[in-house]
Write a protein that holds these residues in place. Structure first.
Motif, PDB file in Angstrom:
ATOM      1  N   MET A  43       4.084   0.437   9.834  1.00  0.00           N
ATOM      2  CA  MET A  43       4.237   1.231   8.622  1.00  0.00           C
ATOM      3  C   MET A  43       3.162   2.314   8.607  1.00  0.00           C
ATOM      4  O   MET A  43       1.993   2.046   8.825  1.00  0.00           O
ATOM      5  CB  MET A  43       4.110   0.324   7.399  1.00  0.00           C
ATOM      6  N   SER A  44       3.568   3.587   8.364  1.00  0.00           N
ATOM      7  CA  SER A  44       2.611   4.676   8.419  1.00  0.00           C
ATOM      8  C   SER A  44       2.924   5.698   7.342  1.00  0.00           C
ATOM      9  O   SER A  44       3.926   5.607   6.639  1.00  0.00           O
ATOM     10  CB  SER A  44       2.659   5.344   9.800  1.00  0.00           C
ATOM     11  N   PHE A  45       2.052   6.721   7.235  1.00  0.00           N
ATOM     12  CA  PHE A  45       2.234   7.768   6.247  1.00  0.00           C
ATOM     13  C   PHE A  45       3.417   8.665   6.576  1.00  0.00           C
ATOM     14  O   PHE A  45       3.848   9.449   5.739  1.00  0.00           O
ATOM     15  CB  PHE A  45       0.960   8.598   6.128  1.00  0.00           C
ATOM     16  N   SER A  46       3.932   8.593   7.779  1.00  0.00           N
ATOM     17  CA  SER A  46       5.083   9.409   8.147  1.00  0.00           C
ATOM     18  C   SER A  46       6.383   8.841   7.605  1.00  0.00           C
ATOM     19  O   SER A  46       7.405   9.521   7.574  1.00  0.00           O
ATOM     20  CB  SER A  46       5.177   9.535   9.672  1.00  0.00           C
ATOM     21  N   SER A  47       6.360   7.598   7.153  1.00  0.00           N
ATOM     22  CA  SER A  47       7.553   6.959   6.603  1.00  0.00           C
ATOM     23  C   SER A  47       7.126   5.961   5.541  1.00  0.00           C
ATOM     24  O   SER A  47       6.648   4.870   5.857  1.00  0.00           O
ATOM     25  CB  SER A  47       8.339   6.243   7.717  1.00  0.00           C
ATOM     26  N   PHE A  48       7.300   6.338   4.269  1.00  0.00           N
ATOM     27  CA  PHE A  48       6.817   5.481   3.190  1.00  0.00           C
ATOM     28  C   PHE A  48       7.759   4.298   2.965  1.00  0.00           C
ATOM     29  O   PHE A  48       8.982   4.449   3.011  1.00  0.00           O
ATOM     30  CB  PHE A  48       6.650   6.286   1.905  1.00  0.00           C
ATOM     31  N   PRO A  49       7.186   3.125   2.726  1.00  0.00           N
ATOM     32  CA  PRO A  49       8.013   1.929   2.565  1.00  0.00           C
ATOM     33  C   PRO A  49       8.864   1.982   1.309  1.00  0.00           C
ATOM     34  O   PRO A  49       8.495   2.601   0.306  1.00  0.00           O
ATOM     35  CB  PRO A  49       6.980   0.799   2.499  1.00  0.00           C
ATOM     36  N   ILE A  50      10.014   1.340   1.384  1.00  0.00           N
ATOM     37  CA  ILE A  50      10.901   1.163   0.230  1.00  0.00           C
ATOM     38  C   ILE A  50      10.985  -0.326  -0.050  1.00  0.00           C
ATOM     39  O   ILE A  50      11.350  -1.116   0.831  1.00  0.00           O
ATOM     40  CB  ILE A  50      12.302   1.727   0.493  1.00  0.00           C
ATOM     41  N   ILE A  51      10.622  -0.718  -1.265  1.00  0.00           N
ATOM     42  CA  ILE A  51      10.712  -2.120  -1.665  1.00  0.00           C
ATOM     43  C   ILE A  51      11.881  -2.264  -2.626  1.00  0.00           C
ATOM     44  O   ILE A  51      11.932  -1.587  -3.652  1.00  0.00           O
ATOM     45  CB  ILE A  51       9.397  -2.601  -2.313  1.00  0.00           C
ATOM     46  N   ASP A  52      12.803  -3.123  -2.265  1.00  0.00           N
ATOM     47  CA  ASP A  52      14.015  -3.344  -3.053  1.00  0.00           C
ATOM     48  C   ASP A  52      13.845  -4.625  -3.863  1.00  0.00           C
ATOM     49  O   ASP A  52      13.644  -5.699  -3.291  1.00  0.00           O
ATOM     50  CB  ASP A  52      15.220  -3.461  -2.120  1.00  0.00           C
ATOM     51  N   VAL A  54       0.288  12.627  -0.803  1.00  0.00           N
ATOM     52  CA  VAL A  54      -0.725  11.578  -0.714  1.00  0.00           C
ATOM     53  C   VAL A  54      -1.581  11.820   0.519  1.00  0.00           C
ATOM     54  O   VAL A  54      -1.099  12.292   1.555  1.00  0.00           O
ATOM     55  CB  VAL A  54      -0.077  10.175  -0.671  1.00  0.00           C
ATOM     56  N   LEU A  55      -2.861  11.505   0.395  1.00  0.00           N
ATOM     57  CA  LEU A  55      -3.818  11.739   1.477  1.00  0.00           C
ATOM     58  C   LEU A  55      -4.011  10.475   2.307  1.00  0.00           C
ATOM     59  O   LEU A  55      -4.262   9.395   1.771  1.00  0.00           O
ATOM     60  CB  LEU A  55      -5.165  12.163   0.886  1.00  0.00           C
ATOM     61  N   ASP A  56      -3.914  10.625   3.613  1.00  0.00           N
ATOM     62  CA  ASP A  56      -4.338   9.571   4.526  1.00  0.00           C
ATOM     63  C   ASP A  56      -5.852   9.685   4.635  1.00  0.00           C
ATOM     64  O   ASP A  56      -6.371  10.626   5.230  1.00  0.00           O
ATOM     65  CB  ASP A  56      -3.673   9.756   5.895  1.00  0.00           C
ATOM     66  N   ARG A  57      -6.572   8.748   4.019  1.00  0.00           N
ATOM     67  CA  ARG A  57      -8.027   8.853   3.953  1.00  0.00           C
ATOM     68  C   ARG A  57      -8.701   8.654   5.316  1.00  0.00           C
ATOM     69  O   ARG A  57      -9.879   8.979   5.463  1.00  0.00           O
ATOM     70  CB  ARG A  57      -8.571   7.862   2.916  1.00  0.00           C
ATOM     71  N   LEU A  58      -7.979   8.160   6.299  1.00  0.00           N
ATOM     72  CA  LEU A  58      -8.553   8.019   7.643  1.00  0.00           C
ATOM     73  C   LEU A  58      -8.476   9.309   8.433  1.00  0.00           C
ATOM     74  O   LEU A  58      -9.403   9.661   9.167  1.00  0.00           O
ATOM     75  CB  LEU A  58      -7.842   6.897   8.407  1.00  0.00           C
ATOM     76  N   THR A  59      -7.358  10.042   8.297  1.00  0.00           N
ATOM     77  CA  THR A  59      -7.156  11.252   9.082  1.00  0.00           C
ATOM     78  C   THR A  59      -7.373  12.528   8.278  1.00  0.00           C
ATOM     79  O   THR A  59      -7.426  13.619   8.842  1.00  0.00           O
ATOM     80  CB  THR A  59      -5.732  11.290   9.662  1.00  0.00           C
ATOM     81  N   ASN A  60      -7.479  12.392   6.952  1.00  0.00           N
ATOM     82  CA  ASN A  60      -7.635  13.545   6.047  1.00  0.00           C
ATOM     83  C   ASN A  60      -6.428  14.480   6.097  1.00  0.00           C
ATOM     84  O   ASN A  60      -6.551  15.690   5.904  1.00  0.00           O
ATOM     85  CB  ASN A  60      -8.913  14.328   6.364  1.00  0.00           C
TER      86      ASN A  60
END
Length: 323
Positions: A1-10, A207-213
């Motif tokens: 799971m990454s910032f390039s594809s946000f999870p969907i919770i059903d 949203v910001l990825d705080r690891l990669t900025n």
């Protein structure tokens, strides 16, 4: 799971799937989409009410000007969510309604019986949804199911807040200067969990990825709520859950048409006297809380000092508003 594809919770998925998905989301992106929440009809009525309010003359809206208790109307330019950039202002207006607010504390439009009932019912539905998610989250940390919900009791000590947001149309050109594209500055939410409702397919949330900025867009889907974690969970999890840093920008594709934007946020927040001490979970056992630059700015620096949720809220509000 990454910032390039946000999870969907059903929410119609089985319990174990929801629990695992929540744990993955909170430990990676801090943002996720929520499907099958049963609030779509109510959110549409709330957007109609919000639009009617923000169309009122400024003089009427300012009759309920924001107070130091964080209630009421915030005019364009009064709020700066990016407290690390004191020269920036947010190009939006908003109205904050707490769950304990009575009808006689609200503008005439909101105080009308049908509208006040709509607001109250919507707040309660949002609260119940937050409590459902917090029970699943407790399951994911393998602690008592009521650990988080017992610290978010509905009542006079509740700090939960409904926020109606309006980003007026603008003719500014992004190419002139980077800061002109910012409609709401970079910030993390002050509470524990946030529900965000988007409208009319108007994007701009990032949203910001705080690891990669690196900033990543959160696309608007009206059939799904956007959910994110706030500062409280960064305290409670010793940094395992990062308070999601986000902002609202003007997408390039919105410059040629109507770029007015509405959204609604429900902020879940612990009761004021709740201590922000780390939870006793084997998931974060012996974890050292090493704060990055954002955490150092918005959280208490000294890890040995345990503060209350109310103290944290006051600290954040004092950096945000010009009353």
């Amino acid at each position: 799971m990454s910032f390039s594809s946000f999870p969907i919770i059903d929410l119609k998925a089985d319990r174990s799937t929801i629990v695992q998905s929540l744990l993955n989301a909170c430990s990676t992106t801090g943002f996720f989409y929520l499907r099958n929440h049963n609030l779509h009809g109510a959110q549409e009525r709330m957007f109609s009410l919000a639009e009617a309010y923000f169309r009122l003359p400024l003089a009427i809206k300012e009759q309920h000007f924001i107070t130091p208790e964080d209630r009421g109307y915030i005019r364009v330019g009064q709020e700066n969510l990016d407290s690390a950039n004191i020269k920036q202002i947010d190009e939006k207006e908003a109205f904050n309604i707490y769950t304990s607010d009575k009808s006689d504390q609200l503008p005439v439009l909101f105080a009308q019986p049908n509208n006040y009932k709509l607001i109250s019912d919507f707040q309660r539905a949002c609260y119940d949804l937050c409590m459902e998610l917090l029970m699943y989250l407790a399951d994911s940390f393998e602690i008592d199911r009521d650990y988080f919900t017992s610290r978010h009791k509905w009542g006079p000590d509740s700090a939960d807040k409904l926020r109606l947001l309006h980003y007026p149309a603008t003719q500014k050109k992004i190419a002139n200067a980077e800061h002109q594209s910012i409609r709401a500055g970079a910030h993390s939410d002050y509470g524990s969990i946030t529900l965000l409702f988007q409208h009319n397919q108007k994007g701009g949330l990032e949203v910001l990825d705080r690891l990669t900025n690196i900033w990543h867009p959160i696309e608007p889907y009206e059939d799904m709520i956007v959910v994110n974690f706030g500062d409280i969970f960064e305290y409670w999890s010793n940094g395992f859950i990062k308070s999601a840093v986000h902002r609202v920008v003007m997408p390039v594709e919105h410059l040629t048409g109507s770029n007015e934007r509405f959204s609604i946020a429900y902020f879940g927040f612990p009761n004021h006297t709740t201590l922000l001490s780390p939870i006793l979970s084997k998931v974060i056992a012996d974890r050292a809380f090493e704060k990055d630059e954002h955490a150092k700015h918005v959280l208490v620096h000294n890890n040995e000092r345990i503060i209350t949720a109310g103290e944290h809220l006051r600290m954040r509000l004092n950096k945000t508003y010009k009353y």
